[in-house]
Design a protein around this motif. Structure first.
Motif, PDB file in Angstrom:
ATOM      1  N   LYS A 187       0.827  -1.198   0.000  1.00  0.00           N
ATOM      2  CA  LYS A 187       0.000   0.000   0.000  1.00  0.00           C
ATOM      3  C   LYS A 187       0.865   1.253   0.000  1.00  0.00           C
ATOM      4  CE  LYS A 187      -3.922  -2.202   2.289  1.00  0.00           C
ATOM      5  NZ  LYS A 187      -4.829  -2.194   3.459  1.00  0.00           N
ATOM      6  N   ILE A 188       1.529   1.476  -1.118  1.00  0.00           N
ATOM      7  CA  ILE A 188       2.354   2.668  -1.241  1.00  0.00           C
ATOM      8  C   ILE A 188       2.042   3.347  -2.563  1.00  0.00           C
ATOM      9  CG2 ILE A 188       4.245   1.872   0.219  1.00  0.00           C
ATOM     10  CD1 ILE A 188       5.514   1.492  -2.731  1.00  0.00           C
ATOM     11  N   GLU A 189       2.420   4.614  -2.662  1.00  0.00           N
ATOM     12  CA  GLU A 189       2.012   5.438  -3.789  1.00  0.00           C
ATOM     13  C   GLU A 189       2.520   4.911  -5.129  1.00  0.00           C
ATOM     14  OE1 GLU A 189      -0.112   8.550  -5.469  1.00  0.00           O
ATOM     15  OE2 GLU A 189      -0.140   7.662  -3.474  1.00  0.00           O
ATOM     16  N   ALA A 190       3.743   4.399  -5.165  1.00  0.00           N
ATOM     17  CA  ALA A 190       4.318   3.927  -6.421  1.00  0.00           C
ATOM     18  C   ALA A 190       3.492   2.819  -7.046  1.00  0.00           C
ATOM     19  CB  ALA A 190       5.743   3.433  -6.187  1.00  0.00           C
ATOM     20  N   VAL A 191       2.990   1.915  -6.233  1.00  0.00           N
ATOM     21  CA  VAL A 191       2.165   0.823  -6.733  1.00  0.00           C
ATOM     22  C   VAL A 191       0.781   1.331  -7.102  1.00  0.00           C
ATOM     23  CG1 VAL A 191       1.080  -1.378  -6.145  1.00  0.00           C
ATOM     24  CG2 VAL A 191       3.439  -0.933  -5.470  1.00  0.00           C
ATOM     25  N   ARG A 192       0.233   2.214  -6.288  1.00  0.00           N
ATOM     26  CA  ARG A 192      -1.100   2.754  -6.568  1.00  0.00           C
ATOM     27  C   ARG A 192      -1.120   3.504  -7.903  1.00  0.00           C
ATOM     28  NH1 ARG A 192      -1.624   3.550  -0.729  1.00  0.00           N
ATOM     29  NH2 ARG A 192      -0.632   5.590  -0.900  1.00  0.00           N
ATOM     30  N   VAL A 193      -0.054   4.266  -8.162  1.00  0.00           N
ATOM     31  CA  VAL A 193       0.032   5.005  -9.425  1.00  0.00           C
ATOM     32  C   VAL A 193       0.046   4.032 -10.600  1.00  0.00           C
ATOM     33  CG1 VAL A 193       1.524   6.456 -10.851  1.00  0.00           C
ATOM     34  CG2 VAL A 193       1.157   7.040  -8.469  1.00  0.00           C
ATOM     35  N   TYR A 194       0.839   2.988 -10.473  1.00  0.00           N
ATOM     36  CA  TYR A 194       0.932   2.013 -11.564  1.00  0.00           C
ATOM     37  C   TYR A 194      -0.435   1.359 -11.820  1.00  0.00           C
ATOM     38  CZ  TYR A 194       2.924  -1.462 -14.686  1.00  0.00           C
ATOM     39  OH  TYR A 194       3.215  -2.209 -15.800  1.00  0.00           O
ATOM     40  N   TYR A 195      -1.118   0.971 -10.753  1.00  0.00           N
ATOM     41  CA  TYR A 195      -2.405   0.297 -10.917  1.00  0.00           C
ATOM     42  C   TYR A 195      -3.504   1.246 -11.369  1.00  0.00           C
ATOM     43  CZ  TYR A 195      -0.890  -4.294  -9.613  1.00  0.00           C
ATOM     44  OH  TYR A 195      -0.276  -5.508  -9.644  1.00  0.00           O
ATOM     45  N   LYS A 196      -3.360   2.508 -11.085  1.00  0.00           N
ATOM     46  CA  LYS A 196      -4.309   3.497 -11.606  1.00  0.00           C
ATOM     47  C   LYS A 196      -4.245   3.511 -13.131  1.00  0.00           C
ATOM     48  CE  LYS A 196      -5.101   8.483 -11.866  1.00  0.00           C
ATOM     49  NZ  LYS A 196      -4.597   9.825 -11.450  1.00  0.00           N
ATOM     50  N   TYR A 197      -3.031   3.550 -13.662  1.00  0.00           N
ATOM     51  CA  TYR A 197      -2.877   3.524 -15.122  1.00  0.00           C
ATOM     52  C   TYR A 197      -3.294   2.167 -15.693  1.00  0.00           C
ATOM     53  CZ  TYR A 197      -0.694   8.086 -15.702  1.00  0.00           C
ATOM     54  OH  TYR A 197      -0.464   9.443 -15.763  1.00  0.00           O
ATOM     55  N   TRP A 198      -3.008   1.106 -14.969  1.00  0.00           N
ATOM     56  CA  TRP A 198      -3.421  -0.223 -15.419  1.00  0.00           C
ATOM     57  C   TRP A 198      -4.943  -0.282 -15.540  1.00  0.00           C
ATOM     58  CZ3 TRP A 198      -0.433  -5.126 -13.537  1.00  0.00           C
ATOM     59  CH2 TRP A 198      -0.828  -6.243 -14.278  1.00  0.00           C
ATOM     60  N   ASN A 199      -5.640   0.248 -14.545  1.00  0.00           N
ATOM     61  CA  ASN A 199      -7.110   0.237 -14.555  1.00  0.00           C
ATOM     62  C   ASN A 199      -7.680   1.013 -15.737  1.00  0.00           C
ATOM     63  OD1 ASN A 199      -7.197  -1.287 -12.224  1.00  0.00           O
ATOM     64  ND2 ASN A 199      -7.459   0.477 -10.878  1.00  0.00           N
ATOM     65  N   ASN A 200      -6.957   2.046 -16.182  1.00  0.00           N
ATOM     66  CA  ASN A 200      -7.442   2.892 -17.274  1.00  0.00           C
ATOM     67  C   ASN A 200      -6.920   2.462 -18.644  1.00  0.00           C
ATOM     68  OD1 ASN A 200      -8.806   4.537 -15.448  1.00  0.00           O
ATOM     69  ND2 ASN A 200      -7.032   5.858 -15.127  1.00  0.00           N
ATOM     70  N   SER A 201      -6.260   1.318 -18.706  1.00  0.00           N
ATOM     71  CA  SER A 201      -5.618   0.904 -19.950  1.00  0.00           C
ATOM     72  C   SER A 201      -6.474  -0.013 -20.815  1.00  0.00           C
ATOM     73  CB  SER A 201      -4.296   0.188 -19.634  1.00  0.00           C
ATOM     74  OG  SER A 201      -4.563  -1.051 -18.975  1.00  0.00           O
ATOM     75  N   GLY A 202      -7.583  -0.514 -20.240  1.00  0.00           N
ATOM     76  CA  GLY A 202      -8.366  -1.504 -20.959  1.00  0.00           C
ATOM     77  C   GLY A 202      -7.826  -2.908 -20.784  1.00  0.00           C
ATOM     78  N   LEU A 203      -6.883  -3.066 -19.862  1.00  0.00           N
ATOM     79  CA  LEU A 203      -6.256  -4.370 -19.611  1.00  0.00           C
ATOM     80  C   LEU A 203      -6.506  -4.823 -18.173  1.00  0.00           C
ATOM     81  CD1 LEU A 203      -2.891  -3.455 -21.361  1.00  0.00           C
ATOM     82  CD2 LEU A 203      -4.575  -5.072 -22.248  1.00  0.00           C
ATOM     83  N   LYS A 204      -7.544  -4.291 -17.582  1.00  0.00           N
ATOM     84  CA  LYS A 204      -7.807  -4.521 -16.162  1.00  0.00           C
ATOM     85  C   LYS A 204      -7.964  -6.005 -15.829  1.00  0.00           C
ATOM     86  CE  LYS A 204     -10.718  -2.692 -12.448  1.00  0.00           C
ATOM     87  NZ  LYS A 204     -11.865  -1.792 -12.150  1.00  0.00           N
ATOM     88  N   ARG A 205      -8.500  -6.787 -16.771  1.00  0.00           N
ATOM     89  CA  ARG A 205      -8.739  -8.202 -16.474  1.00  0.00           C
ATOM     90  C   ARG A 205      -7.457  -8.961 -16.171  1.00  0.00           C
ATOM     91  NH1 ARG A 205      -9.222  -7.181 -21.789  1.00  0.00           N
ATOM     92  NH2 ARG A 205      -8.239  -8.523 -23.346  1.00  0.00           N
ATOM     93  N   TYR A 206      -6.330  -8.499 -16.728  1.00  0.00           N
ATOM     94  CA  TYR A 206      -5.059  -9.178 -16.478  1.00  0.00           C
ATOM     95  C   TYR A 206      -4.495  -8.846 -15.100  1.00  0.00           C
ATOM     96  CZ  TYR A 206      -5.249 -10.095 -21.471  1.00  0.00           C
ATOM     97  OH  TYR A 206      -5.646 -10.508 -22.705  1.00  0.00           O
ATOM     98  N   LYS A 207      -4.996  -7.764 -14.545  1.00  0.00           N
ATOM     99  CA  LYS A 207      -4.502  -7.335 -13.234  1.00  0.00           C
ATOM    100  C   LYS A 207      -4.777  -8.384 -12.169  1.00  0.00           C
ATOM    101  CE  LYS A 207      -6.797  -4.402 -10.722  1.00  0.00           C
ATOM    102  NZ  LYS A 207      -7.432  -3.179 -10.171  1.00  0.00           N
ATOM    103  N   TYR A 208      -5.918  -9.054 -12.259  1.00  0.00           N
ATOM    104  CA  TYR A 208      -6.323  -9.981 -11.209  1.00  0.00           C
ATOM    105  C   TYR A 208      -5.429 -11.225 -11.169  1.00  0.00           C
ATOM    106  CZ  TYR A 208     -10.243  -6.847 -11.244  1.00  0.00           C
ATOM    107  OH  TYR A 208     -11.008  -5.714 -11.200  1.00  0.00           O
ATOM    108  N   TYR A 209      -4.939 -11.629 -12.325  1.00  0.00           N
ATOM    109  CA  TYR A 209      -4.000 -12.759 -12.352  1.00  0.00           C
ATOM    110  C   TYR A 209      -2.730 -12.408 -11.580  1.00  0.00           C
ATOM    111  CZ  TYR A 209      -0.260 -15.740 -14.043  1.00  0.00           C
ATOM    112  OH  TYR A 209       0.827 -16.574 -14.121  1.00  0.00           O
TER     113      TYR A 209
END
Length: 336
Positions: free
Chosen positions: A280-302
């Protein structure tokens, strides 16, 4: 008639603006481990294209599966992102069987030194980025940096580690090769790729690590990075740290000081945000924010599940190690 003239004027201005858009060339070198993360990186660039530049992305790939290649091509086509795929057989650099790689460094990393030959000859300038980068700025300001005089590339000093230090260098800095602004025209004119490969051949023993007793400070362990640092030397221009904000420690604490809203984040070493997604740190949150907005969110869960599994494994292993140490101490006491 007035509406018609207004429409013509609007189309003329739109076409003029389109023709005036600056062309920016971006290159990546990836293998089958990095399709998703390269797509996230490219998408972050496009999201921050405030100056409306005309981007062309070049992906030099080795060993990408047909499924992943199709996934990437379909993704970029859907988002209307201009991407050229260039296949390279890594065996053209006769090093694959002779050289030792760190776990997070793969043979494709050496392909970046061949960019002048791999990219179209009409491309005189390129910004090279590793696939583990995230761009939170408009890259035009970085791309527009002039490499005047003898400078061949613009780079950022490595915040992580130094390799072999036994060669005298004019430039005291040791640079990270994951982000490079390259003057391809000068590289071609001065045959820089040949210089790099020749240096590697002459110093083969230091790269191959055939002598297991070699001191770490005597060996080149970062391959392309060492090559570029020691061959280009004082022809490397130092640019702002914000263009390559490097994480390379054992935790994410040093990321708290970085320029999240205006820069290039570079997740170095084996500790990637997708490996430690539960942090739970900013560097990871920033990365996942962009991941969520990339259209590739389904791969995040794996990767999230893999991250949680890894975290529990590390926790369990640390507890087992502590238990073994405690039992060992008790055994020694019992023997006395």
């Amino acid at each position: 008639m007035k509406r018609f003239l207004t429409l013509i004027m609007f189309l003329f201005l739109a076409c003029t603006q389109s023709l005036a858009s600056e062309k920016i060339n971006i290159a990546y070198t990836i293998d089958n481990n990095y399709p998703i993360f390269t797509m996230i990186s490219i998408n972050s660039i496009v999201q921050n294209n405030k100056s409306d530049c005309d981007y062309t992305f070049y992906i030099i790939e080795d060993n990408i599966s047909q499924n992943n290649l199709k996934l990437m091509k379909d993704y970029f086509a859907k988002k209307n992102i201009n991407v050229d795929f260039i296949h390279i057989d890594q065996n053209i650099i006769d090093t694959k069987s002779d050289f030792t790689y760190l776990p997070y460094i793969t043979p494709i990393s050496l392909a970046r030194i061949l960019l002048p030959d791999l990219l179209p000859q009409s491309v005189d300038k390129v910004l090279y980025l590793d696939g583990d980068t995230l761009v939170t700025m408009d890259l035009k300001e970085f791309y527009d940096i002039e490499l005047e005089g003898d400078y061949l590339t613009g780079m950022i000093p490595n915040d992580c580690a130094y390799s072999y230090e036994g060669i005298t260098k004019k430039n005291p800095n040791y640079y990270n090769s994951g982000v490079m602004l390259i003057d391809l025209k000068k590289w071609r004119e001065q045959k820089v790729s040949k210089q790099l490969l020749d240096f590697m051949t002459v110093n083969k023993a230091r790269f191959s690590h055939e002598d297991k007793n070699l001191n770490r400070n005597w060996s080149f362990i970062f391959l392309d990075q060492d090559l570029i640092n020691y061959v280009l030397d004082d022809k490397i221009k130092t640019v702002s740290f914000k263009y390559n904000q490097q994480y390379c420690s054992g935790d994410f604490s040093n990321y708290e000081k970085l320029f999240y809203t205006n820069g290039v984040l570079h997740y170095l070493t084996a500790t990637k945000p997708w490996v430690f997604a539960v942090k739970k740190i900013e560097a990871v949150r920033v990365y996942y924010k962009y991941w969520n907005n990339s259209g590739l969110k389904r791969y995040k869960y794996y990767y999230l599940c893999s991250s949680i599994k890894r975290s529990y494994e590390l926790y369990f292993n640390s507890k087992m190690t502590a238990l073994k140490m405690t039992l060992g101490k008790l055994t020694k006491k019992g023997d006395k």
